[in-house]
Scaffold this motif. Structure first.
Motif, PDB file in Angstrom:
ATOM      1  N   LYS A 332      -5.294  42.738 -30.606  1.00  0.00           N
ATOM      2  CA  LYS A 332      -6.746  42.774 -30.533  1.00  0.00           C
ATOM      3  C   LYS A 332      -7.274  41.747 -29.541  1.00  0.00           C
ATOM      4  N   VAL A 333      -8.255  42.186 -28.755  1.00  0.00           N
ATOM      5  CA  VAL A 333      -8.941  41.294 -27.822  1.00  0.00           C
ATOM      6  C   VAL A 333     -10.266  40.902 -28.472  1.00  0.00           C
ATOM      7  N   ASP A 334     -10.370  39.663 -28.921  1.00  0.00           N
ATOM      8  CA  ASP A 334     -11.554  39.194 -29.651  1.00  0.00           C
ATOM      9  C   ASP A 334     -12.570  38.607 -28.679  1.00  0.00           C
ATOM     10  N   ILE A 335     -13.692  39.314 -28.480  1.00  0.00           N
ATOM     11  CA  ILE A 335     -14.722  38.861 -27.550  1.00  0.00           C
ATOM     12  C   ILE A 335     -15.349  37.556 -28.033  1.00  0.00           C
ATOM     13  N   GLY A 336     -15.285  37.301 -29.330  1.00  0.00           N
ATOM     14  CA  GLY A 336     -15.803  36.044 -29.876  1.00  0.00           C
ATOM     15  C   GLY A 336     -15.043  34.819 -29.404  1.00  0.00           C
ATOM     16  N   LYS A 337     -13.889  35.024 -28.778  1.00  0.00           N
ATOM     17  CA  LYS A 337     -13.093  33.906 -28.268  1.00  0.00           C
ATOM     18  C   LYS A 337     -13.664  33.328 -26.971  1.00  0.00           C
ATOM     19  N   ILE A 338     -14.595  34.044 -26.364  1.00  0.00           N
ATOM     20  CA  ILE A 338     -15.239  33.521 -25.151  1.00  0.00           C
ATOM     21  C   ILE A 338     -16.192  32.399 -25.558  1.00  0.00           C
ATOM     22  N   THR A 339     -15.877  31.189 -25.132  1.00  0.00           N
ATOM     23  CA  THR A 339     -16.681  30.026 -25.547  1.00  0.00           C
ATOM     24  C   THR A 339     -17.208  29.202 -24.372  1.00  0.00           C
ATOM     25  N   THR A 340     -16.643  29.385 -23.174  1.00  0.00           N
ATOM     26  CA  THR A 340     -17.040  28.556 -22.034  1.00  0.00           C
ATOM     27  C   THR A 340     -17.568  29.354 -20.852  1.00  0.00           C
ATOM     28  N   LEU A 365     -22.042  40.192 -28.883  1.00  0.00           N
ATOM     29  CA  LEU A 365     -20.601  40.170 -29.144  1.00  0.00           C
ATOM     30  C   LEU A 365     -19.990  38.801 -28.866  1.00  0.00           C
ATOM     31  N   CYS A 366     -20.638  38.030 -27.994  1.00  0.00           N
ATOM     32  CA  CYS A 366     -20.124  36.696 -27.632  1.00  0.00           C
ATOM     33  C   CYS A 366     -20.562  35.679 -28.695  1.00  0.00           C
ATOM     34  N   THR A 367     -20.031  35.814 -29.877  1.00  0.00           N
ATOM     35  CA  THR A 367     -20.449  34.968 -30.999  1.00  0.00           C
ATOM     36  C   THR A 367     -20.024  33.518 -30.839  1.00  0.00           C
ATOM     37  N   GLY A 368     -19.010  33.259 -30.035  1.00  0.00           N
ATOM     38  CA  GLY A 368     -18.543  31.894 -29.841  1.00  0.00           C
ATOM     39  C   GLY A 368     -19.188  31.192 -28.667  1.00  0.00           C
ATOM     40  N   LEU A 369     -20.121  31.863 -27.996  1.00  0.00           N
ATOM     41  CA  LEU A 369     -20.750  31.305 -26.805  1.00  0.00           C
ATOM     42  C   LEU A 369     -22.116  30.741 -27.145  1.00  0.00           C
ATOM     43  N   PRO A 370     -22.394  29.493 -26.760  1.00  0.00           N
ATOM     44  CA  PRO A 370     -23.707  28.912 -27.050  1.00  0.00           C
ATOM     45  C   PRO A 370     -24.820  29.651 -26.313  1.00  0.00           C
ATOM     46  N   ASP A 371     -26.016  29.607 -26.865  1.00  0.00           N
ATOM     47  CA  ASP A 371     -27.140  30.350 -26.299  1.00  0.00           C
ATOM     48  C   ASP A 371     -27.471  29.920 -24.878  1.00  0.00           C
ATOM     49  N   ASP A 372     -27.238  28.648 -24.545  1.00  0.00           N
ATOM     50  CA  ASP A 372     -27.573  28.202 -23.190  1.00  0.00           C
ATOM     51  C   ASP A 372     -26.596  28.739 -22.147  1.00  0.00           C
TER      52      ASP A 372
END
Length: 433
Positions: A332-340, A365-372
């Motif tokens: 599985k490719v978890d899009i939530g892993k995008i954090t930076t 889908l980018c749940t791990g990415l900050p809003d900024d």
């Protein structure tokens, strides 16, 4: 074999129409007829010229023809195309600007594999070159790829992007246009987990079907109205003996072109009728607006059958990207892993292919990415083509994308470009291009 026969039949019809156009032009241009002027002959020659050009363009890959641009020191900068990575189904192409010494933003344009060549993004490339070091995914025509090269589906496409990003390094900014947007998002998520050091610095998704069900269009309705078995039976054919990819299962470009034209049949009919009139009256020329558009629009390529079918099945029907359940080689490719990686979406309010709402779904889908690190833009009045190649792109969207890149860029030289200012602003002319 009946699929191969059907493929050859379509090519025969195309070739016959090209021949008819050439014959009509030659006959109407016969010198002896000049002794007896007849308006009908002028119209016959005009019909033949337009018809021959139209059907001959369908099997030709357009040249890039990137013109030189003037650097800030007043010198012309010649642009040379060079292949950085060569693969069976597509190359990583670099537009090298001769004489450029100052580092630029490194941009990877991810071109769609949806029936047209990557040259569809020529104007996008031209608009970015003064400010960016531009690379592009240059996909090959499936009819020219031997069966021995194997398959190519959405997972293979994603892994190609992963390899290209690893080659370019971490200071890359990705701009994915239309169809590859969900796969570019998946490739970024794949790198976030498997190889974080190779992640791009930013990802701009333009008019892509991240969640096709968010705003249904004719394209999404068609995807849901047929079964995969029907789609394979109706759309997939075998390449004929004329090409290197003989026997390969493909979704033919000519079939895709028929679908494109049927969506706006009256508009295209009027465009060709008016062009014949202009040719007959002597008002047309080689590089007029009609020829410039249709030389590119009519140049179509075949897609690997497995890529077309897996796109319809996994992106549109089951919505694997939209539900964050996409897998590559069983993992599985978890899009939530995008954090930076900063993510920006661009949509057109009048886009009838990827309607507003489909692309912006990527941000949720980018749940791990900050809003900024998230941004979005909807261009009022813009259709699908306009958001990456038209006036809306040049005047409004491109500056916003460059600002977004600058916000997440470390290597752009100080003073090269300030937020919100055009590239030819005097305040930005202090650094040599």
């Amino acid at each position: 074999m009946r699929y191969m026969a059907t493929y050859d039949l379509m090519e025969t019809v195309r070739n016959t129409n090209q021949w008819l156009g050439a014959s009509a032009l030659a006959m109407a241009s016969y010198p002896a007829f000049a002794m007896f002027p007849n308006p009908a002959l002028a119209w016959m020659a005009a019909w033949g010229e337009v018809t021959e050009r139209t059907f001959s363009r369908m099997v030709m890959k357009p040249d890039w023809n990137i013109p030189p641009f003037v650097g800030s020191n007043g010198q012309d900068r010649i642009v040379v195309e060079e292949v950085v990575m060569q693969r069976d189904f597509g190359d990583l192409l670099h537009f090298r600007v001769q004489g450029r010494t100052v580092p630029k933003r490194r941009v990877l344009l991810v071109a769609p594999m949806s029936g047209h060549y990557a040259t569809l993004l020529r104007s996008t490339v031209i608009s970015l070159l003064p400010d960016c070091d531009v690379f592009i995914t240059d996909w090959h025509n499936a009819r020219d790829i031997p069966v021995s090269a194997g398959k190519f589906d959405v997972e293979d496409y994603t892994l190609y992007l992963v390899d290209f990003l690893r080659e370019l390094g971490p200071h890359t900014h990705v701009i994915a246009v239309c169809q590859p947007a969900p796969l570019a998002l998946a490739a970024t998520a794949y790198l976030a987990e498997e190889d974080p050091a190779a992640q791009p610095r930013s990802l701009t998704l333009i008019g892509g079907p991240i969640d096709p069900s968010a705003a249904p269009t004719e394209v999404t309705d068609f995807g849901h109205s047929v079964t995969m078995g029907q789609l394979e039976e109706l759309m997939i054919q075998r390449v004929g003996f004329k090409y290197a990819g003989v026997g390969r299962m493909v979704y033919p470009g000519l079939l895709q072109l028929n679908s494109f034209i049927s969506m706006n049949a009256e508009t295209h009919f009027n465009a060709f009728k008016d062009q014949i009139s202009r040719v007959a009256s002597g008002d047309a020329h080689e590089h007029d607006k009609h020829n410039k558009f249709y030389d590119e629009y009519l140049a179509v390529m075949d897609m690997p059958a497995e890529f077309y079918l897996s796109t319809v099945d996994r992106i549109f029907k089951t919505g694997e990207i939209a539900s964050n359940s996409f897998t590559v080689k069983g993992k599985k490719v978890d899009i939530g892993k995008i954090t930076t990686v900063a993510v920006k979406t661009v949509e057109g309010s009048k886009d009838d292919i990827s309607a507003p709402g489909q692309c912006i779904a990527a941000l949720n889908l980018c749940t791990g990415l900050p809003d900024d690190k998230k941004a979005s833009h909807v261009e009022e009045g813009a259709g699908h083509y306009g958001i990456f190649a038209g006036k809306s792109w040049r005047n409004n969207i491109r500056p916003l994308v460059l600002d977004f890149i600058d916000d997440n860029e470390e290597q752009t030289p100080p003073g090269h470009r300030k937020r919100g200012k055009p590239v030819n602003d005097p305040a930005n002319m202090n650094v040599a291009v």
